[in-house]
Design an enzyme around this catalytic site. Structure first.
Site, PDB file in Angstrom:
ATOM      1  N   ARG A 133       0.877  -1.173   0.000  1.00 23.27           N
ATOM      2  CA  ARG A 133       0.000   0.000   0.000  1.00 23.27           C
ATOM      3  C   ARG A 133       0.911   1.218   0.000  1.00 23.27           C
ATOM      4  O   ARG A 133       1.599   1.489   0.992  1.00 23.27           O
ATOM      5  CB  ARG A 133      -0.910  -0.013   1.230  1.00 23.27           C
ATOM      6  CG  ARG A 133      -1.566   1.332   1.474  1.00 23.27           C
ATOM      7  CD  ARG A 133      -2.640   1.283   2.519  1.00 23.27           C
ATOM      8  NE  ARG A 133      -3.818   0.598   2.010  1.00 23.27           N
ATOM      9  CZ  ARG A 133      -5.011   0.615   2.591  1.00 23.27           C
ATOM     10  NH1 ARG A 133      -5.190   1.293   3.708  1.00 23.27           N
ATOM     11  NH2 ARG A 133      -6.024  -0.031   2.070  1.00 23.27           N
ATOM     12  N   HIS A 158      -7.477   0.960  -6.234  1.00 25.98           N
ATOM     13  CA  HIS A 158      -7.612   0.006  -5.115  1.00 25.98           C
ATOM     14  C   HIS A 158      -8.284  -1.268  -5.656  1.00 25.98           C
ATOM     15  O   HIS A 158      -9.454  -1.545  -5.351  1.00 25.98           O
ATOM     16  CB  HIS A 158      -8.444   0.661  -4.002  1.00 25.98           C
ATOM     17  CG  HIS A 158      -8.340  -0.016  -2.663  1.00 25.98           C
ATOM     18  ND1 HIS A 158      -7.519  -1.106  -2.425  1.00 25.98           N
ATOM     19  CD2 HIS A 158      -8.971   0.239  -1.471  1.00 25.98           C
ATOM     20  CE1 HIS A 158      -7.643  -1.471  -1.148  1.00 25.98           C
ATOM     21  NE2 HIS A 158      -8.510  -0.680  -0.562  1.00 25.98           N
ATOM     22  N   GLN A 208     -10.118  -3.966  -3.419  1.00 26.87           N
ATOM     23  CA  GLN A 208     -11.395  -3.521  -2.890  1.00 26.87           C
ATOM     24  C   GLN A 208     -12.516  -3.741  -3.912  1.00 26.87           C
ATOM     25  O   GLN A 208     -13.587  -4.245  -3.572  1.00 26.87           O
ATOM     26  CB  GLN A 208     -11.305  -2.024  -2.520  1.00 26.87           C
ATOM     27  CG  GLN A 208     -12.587  -1.473  -1.941  1.00 26.87           C
ATOM     28  CD  GLN A 208     -12.912  -2.092  -0.589  1.00 26.87           C
ATOM     29  OE1 GLN A 208     -12.109  -2.040   0.322  1.00 26.87           O
ATOM     30  NE2 GLN A 208     -14.095  -2.683  -0.455  1.00 26.87           N
ATOM     31  N   ASP A 215     -17.605   6.732  -0.383  1.00 26.15           N
ATOM     32  CA  ASP A 215     -16.288   6.648   0.272  1.00 26.15           C
ATOM     33  C   ASP A 215     -16.024   8.019   0.899  1.00 26.15           C
ATOM     34  O   ASP A 215     -16.748   8.988   0.614  1.00 26.15           O
ATOM     35  CB  ASP A 215     -15.226   6.292  -0.791  1.00 26.15           C
ATOM     36  CG  ASP A 215     -13.829   6.097  -0.195  1.00 26.15           C
ATOM     37  OD1 ASP A 215     -13.724   5.909   1.038  1.00 26.15           O
ATOM     38  OD2 ASP A 215     -12.845   6.149  -0.958  1.00 26.15           O
ATOM     39  N   CYS A 238     -16.434   1.238   1.169  1.00 20.91           N
ATOM     40  CA  CYS A 238     -15.214   0.430   1.336  1.00 20.91           C
ATOM     41  C   CYS A 238     -14.715   0.472   2.779  1.00 20.91           C
ATOM     42  O   CYS A 238     -13.961  -0.406   3.190  1.00 20.91           O
ATOM     43  CB  CYS A 238     -14.135   0.904   0.371  1.00 20.91           C
ATOM     44  SG  CYS A 238     -13.753   2.657   0.558  1.00 20.91           S
ATOM     45  N   ARG A 280     -13.251  -8.911   1.863  1.00 22.94           N
ATOM     46  CA  ARG A 280     -11.877  -8.572   1.459  1.00 22.94           C
ATOM     47  C   ARG A 280     -10.970  -9.790   1.628  1.00 22.94           C
ATOM     48  O   ARG A 280     -10.161 -10.123   0.760  1.00 22.94           O
ATOM     49  CB  ARG A 280     -11.339  -7.397   2.303  1.00 22.94           C
ATOM     50  CG  ARG A 280     -11.865  -6.026   1.902  1.00 22.94           C
ATOM     51  CD  ARG A 280     -11.340  -5.575   0.543  1.00 22.94           C
ATOM     52  NE  ARG A 280      -9.893  -5.515   0.509  1.00 22.94           N
ATOM     53  CZ  ARG A 280      -9.157  -4.483   0.926  1.00 22.94           C
ATOM     54  NH1 ARG A 280      -9.746  -3.390   1.363  1.00 22.94           N
ATOM     55  NH2 ARG A 280      -7.828  -4.519   0.864  1.00 22.94           N
TER      56      ARG A 280
HETATM   57  N1  NVA Z   1     -10.264   6.574  -0.844  1.00 20.44           N
HETATM   58  C1  NVA Z   1      -9.849   6.047   0.442  1.00 20.44           C
HETATM   59  C2  NVA Z   1     -10.003   4.569   0.459  1.00 20.44           C
HETATM   60  C3  NVA Z   1      -9.654   3.919   1.775  1.00 20.44           C
HETATM   61  C4  NVA Z   1      -9.796   2.438   1.723  1.00 20.44           C
HETATM   62  C5  NVA Z   1      -8.413   6.448   0.710  1.00 20.44           C
HETATM   63  O1  NVA Z   1      -7.592   6.332  -0.208  1.00 20.44           O
HETATM   64  O2  NVA Z   1      -8.122   6.878   1.823  1.00 20.44           O
HETATM   65  N1   CP Z   2     -11.107  -0.569   2.671  1.00 25.46           N
HETATM   66  C1   CP Z   2      -9.819  -0.563   3.073  1.00 25.46           C
HETATM   67  O1   CP Z   2      -8.885  -0.740   2.273  1.00 25.46           O
HETATM   68  O2   CP Z   2      -9.653  -0.386   4.410  1.00 25.46           O
HETATM   69  P1   CP Z   2      -8.267  -0.070   5.158  1.00 25.46           P
HETATM   70  O3   CP Z   2      -7.806   1.260   4.669  1.00 25.46           O
HETATM   71  O4   CP Z   2      -8.613  -0.084   6.611  1.00 25.46           O
HETATM   72  O5   CP Z   2      -7.293  -1.149   4.789  1.00 25.46           O
END
Ligand code: NVA
Ligand code: CP
Length: 305
Positions: free
Chosen positions: A103, A130, A133, A222, A262, A290
């Site tokens: 990540r 992502h 997801q 989101d 998500c 997930r």
């Molecule tokens: N759009 C959000 C998704 C988190 C799973 C982020 O990137 O923070």
């Molecule tokens: N939806 C998701 O990726 O959650 P986290 O950011 O907690 O991993």
């Protein structure tokens, strides 16, 4: 040649459906607590430059329940691209581990990691997309609807990494995908053009939530400010207020619409307590899935599924 999972488009339509079916199979093994250890003797390196609950817990739990060992490397451990060049750490980790999940902030770093790693690399979220997801999301929709054919999926909120992966999915699986966002917060332009020219799905970009949600099978939202943008969270509230997914919006669909997010959710901003806790909310089933879809993806990358 090794396979990576960086974009949804790394999978064909058939492979997406195979992965969903495999996830169903693996999920039932989990529920039955079967002794199923395809990752025995394998190690997974998990690199996190950003925070996470679901991604970390689901990968670590899933991989270890299936016999492997997962190693968590947090934001202060590697300093990817800062303490050490991406292409160096890619080769170092490949010599220790069988699989990398990362990540990262910059998508280019993930592409570089995959290029130089000799083991499969999975995208656990970047500023751009992502894919785990959205694989989880279509799996969850499949479980609820029994099919994925031509559903109306309306995303309401910021045109962010989640929407970008939905656009790629809509270039492969037929659906009616609507992104409703404030002007200036649209998703990636190239991906919008791609989904339009693919002619696989119907795609609409809208700035009118109440009009666009009519007939929605799914409403998805989101956070209004993603990781890396949290300093803008307060100032965005005014711009995004009419995009809040609340009971009023859900009642305007004229359909029994399912609600998805998500997570993590900021209740009171992009959605409300009422909607999160409503009978139409499938957010916790979505979060659970997930783990099952990622297990299926990992089996596929190891040619074990
Ligand atoms: N759009 C959000 C998704 C988190 C799973 C982020 O990137 O923070
Ligand atoms: N939806 C998701 O990726 O959650 P986290 O950011 O907690 O991993």
């Amino acid at each position: 040649m090794k396979k990576d999972f960086i974009h949804i488009s790394d999978l064909s339509k058939d492979e997406i459906m195979e992965t969903i079916n495999l996830a169903l199979h693996v999920k039932s093994k989990f529920y039955n607590r079967e002794d199923y250890l395809p990752f025995k003797g394998y190690t997974l390196a998990m690199i996190f430059a950003k925070p996470s609950a679901r991604t970390r817990i689901s990968f670590e739990t899933g991989f270890s329940r299936m016999g492997g060992k997962a190693i968590y490397l947090g934001p202060d451990d590697i300093g990817i691209g800062k303490r050490e060049a991406v292409k160096d750490i890619a080769r170092v980790i490949s010599n220790y581990n069988d699989l990398i999940m990362a990540r990262l902030f910059q998508h280019e770093h993930l592409l570089e990691l995959a290029k130089y790693a000799s083991v499969p690399v999975i995208n656990g979220l970047t500023d751009f997309n992502h894919p785990c997801q959205i694989m989880c999301d279509v799996f969850t929709i499949f479980e609820n609807k029994g099919h994925l054919d031509n559903l109306k999926i309306v995303y309401v909120g910021d045109g962010n990494n989640i929407v970008n992966s939905w656009l790629i999915m809509a270039s492969i699986l037929p659906m009616h995908f609507v992104c409703v966002c404030p002007s200036g917060y649209e998703p990636d332009n190239e991906l919008m053009n791609k989904v339009r020219s693919s002619k696989i799905s119907t795609f609409e970009l809208s700035h009118n939530p109440f009009e666009s949600v009519i007939g929605a099978d799914i409403i998805y939202t989101d956070v209004w400010a993603s990781m890396g943008q949290k300093n803008e969270a307060k100032s965005r509230v005014k711009t995004f207020l009419k995009y809040q997914v609340n009971s009023d919006m859900l009642s305007k669909t004229n359909k029994n619409t399912l609600f998805m997010h998500c997570l993590p959710a900021e209740r009171g901003r992009e959605t409300t307590d009422n909607v999160m806790e409503s009978k139409n909310s499938i957010v916790f089933q979505q979060a659970e899935n997930r783990m099952h879809i990622q297990n299926a993806i990992m089996l596929k990358l190891f040619n074990k599924g």
